[in-house]
Design an enzyme around this catalytic site. Structure first.
Site, PDB file in Angstrom:
ATOM      1  N   ILE A   1       9.432   6.787 -10.261  1.00  0.00           N
ATOM      2  CA  ILE A   1      10.638   6.183 -10.825  1.00  0.00           C
ATOM      3  C   ILE A   1      10.290   5.496 -12.156  1.00  0.00           C
ATOM      4  O   ILE A   1       9.134   5.168 -12.393  1.00  0.00           O
ATOM      5  CB  ILE A   1      11.267   5.129  -9.870  1.00  0.00           C
ATOM      6  CG1 ILE A   1      10.264   3.993  -9.582  1.00  0.00           C
ATOM      7  CG2 ILE A   1      11.750   5.770  -8.572  1.00  0.00           C
ATOM      8  CD1 ILE A   1      10.896   2.756  -8.981  1.00  0.00           C
TER       9      ILE A   1
ATOM     10  N   HIS B   1       6.975   3.655  -2.918  1.00  0.00           N
ATOM     11  CA  HIS B   1       6.227   2.445  -3.249  1.00  0.00           C
ATOM     12  C   HIS B   1       7.133   1.220  -3.249  1.00  0.00           C
ATOM     13  O   HIS B   1       6.882   0.237  -2.567  1.00  0.00           O
ATOM     14  CB  HIS B   1       5.542   2.590  -4.607  1.00  0.00           C
ATOM     15  CG  HIS B   1       4.523   1.541  -4.849  1.00  0.00           C
ATOM     16  ND1 HIS B   1       4.858   0.253  -5.212  1.00  0.00           N
ATOM     17  CD2 HIS B   1       3.168   1.560  -4.760  1.00  0.00           C
ATOM     18  CE1 HIS B   1       3.752  -0.464  -5.334  1.00  0.00           C
ATOM     19  NE2 HIS B   1       2.716   0.302  -5.065  1.00  0.00           N
TER      20      HIS B   1
ATOM     21  N   VAL C   1       0.441  10.916  -5.126  1.00  0.00           N
ATOM     22  CA  VAL C   1      -0.830  11.183  -4.443  1.00  0.00           C
ATOM     23  C   VAL C   1      -0.772  10.612  -3.028  1.00  0.00           C
ATOM     24  O   VAL C   1       0.007   9.705  -2.744  1.00  0.00           O
ATOM     25  CB  VAL C   1      -2.034  10.538  -5.184  1.00  0.00           C
ATOM     26  CG1 VAL C   1      -2.132  11.039  -6.617  1.00  0.00           C
ATOM     27  CG2 VAL C   1      -1.953   9.019  -5.156  1.00  0.00           C
TER      28      VAL C   1
ATOM     29  N   HIS D   1      -2.157   3.967  -0.281  1.00  0.00           N
ATOM     30  CA  HIS D   1      -0.893   3.607   0.376  1.00  0.00           C
ATOM     31  C   HIS D   1      -0.546   4.584   1.502  1.00  0.00           C
ATOM     32  O   HIS D   1      -0.082   4.181   2.564  1.00  0.00           O
ATOM     33  CB  HIS D   1       0.253   3.575  -0.638  1.00  0.00           C
ATOM     34  CG  HIS D   1       0.229   2.363  -1.535  1.00  0.00           C
ATOM     35  ND1 HIS D   1       0.044   1.090  -1.053  1.00  0.00           N
ATOM     36  CD2 HIS D   1       0.383   2.238  -2.876  1.00  0.00           C
ATOM     37  CE1 HIS D   1       0.082   0.231  -2.068  1.00  0.00           C
ATOM     38  NE2 HIS D   1       0.265   0.903  -3.178  1.00  0.00           N
TER      39      HIS D   1
HETATM   40 CO    CO Z   1       0.689  -0.153  -4.899  1.00  0.00          CO
END
Ligand code: CO
Length: 272
Positions: free
Chosen positions: A90, A151, A210, A214
């Site tokens: 984004i 995220h 990727v 996270h």
């Molecule tokens: Co991060």
């Protein structure tokens, strides 16, 4: 034979990842795809994360420039045209940092433009991205759902995540939900929606370029605060899809389209 000097460069900017497998499958892959698509451009890499670049240098002896260093090198090389394309999802804070950096170089090249991230908030982009993501999903039964883990950010662009979920709904793909780690919708929002539905099985997928830290830890890790653990504790069967979006050829094509748009002077970020 004297080869013509390459005066045009596409700078591919990623956050970066210290996970070599996913880096090969996503960042290396799209850079290769871009190089094969735009034959008269040289493709260069930059990573924005200082921490990732430090790990790669000290642990793996891999040196990657940050955007500032990469643009300085291109300027010193006498490159005339630079197309910057981020693998960001984004246009959030990181993308705007990149624009700020690019702006410093706007008088150093005949042409310098920045392509838009994957989800640039236009309805067209959202629909194309949703369709591209559908290609990496199995056919879902009534009691199965895909939860995409984005995220998330404090930046206003965070609103795009909820928009993406709406687009999936409008495409009659009701069982795709979007949650984020650091913004809204939160995992709690996702769980509330899942519990109000017949869903029993959840497939977790990173809405990230990727499948690095996270995805491996926050999404699929065995710690008690991972999404996998929390959803399992909430009574769902959980399966994890550990591939970054960068592996998806249909997603790669969208980024490549954004480069084409930027070259043609169409949809791109403005460097005023
Ligand atoms: Co991060």
């Amino acid at each position: 034979m004297i080869l013509p000097e390459v005066k045009k460069t596409i700078l591919v900017v990623s956050f970066g990842t210290s996970y070599a497998d996913t880096r090969k499958a996503t960042i290396d892959a799209i850079e290769g795809n871009i190089a094969e698509t735009f034959l008269d451009y040289e493709v260069q890499r930059a990573f924005t994360s200082r921490i990732i670049r430090k790990i790669l240098k000290e642990r793996d002896e891999i040196e990657v420039d940050d955007p500032q260093q990469a643009l300085t090198a291109l300027k010193n090389k006498g490159v005339s045209e630079v197309i910057i394309q981020a693998t960001h999802v984004i246009p959030g804070a990181e993308f705007h940092d990149l624009l700020r950096t690019a702006r410093h170089f706007k008088d150093d090249f005949e042409k310098i433009v920045v392509g838009m991230p994957l989800l640039s908030a236009t309805e067209r982009d959202l629909r194309k991205a949703a369709a591209a993501l559908t290609r990496q999903m199995p056919a879902l039964k009534k009691d199965e759902a895909v939860v995409l883990m984005g995220h998330g950010t404090y930046h206003a662009a965070n609103a795009i995540y909820a928009e993406l979920e709406r687009v999936f709904k409008e495409m009659d793909t009701d069982n795709v939900l979007v949650g984020t780690l650091e913004g809204v919708p939160t995992l709690d929002d996702v769980i509330r929606k899942l519990k109000a539905s017949p869903v029993r099985k959840v497939i977790l997928m990173p809405l990230l370029f990727v499948a690095g830290d996270h995805a491996q830890n926050d999404m699929a890790g065995d710690e008690e605060d991972s999404w996998k653990t929390i959803l399992t504790t909430e009574g769902f069967d959980v399966e994890c899809y550990l591939h970054g979006m960068g592996e998806n050829p249909a997603i790669q094509s969208l980024y490549i389209q954004h480069i084409r748009d930027a070259i043609k002077g169409g949809c791109r970020a403005h460097l005023h």
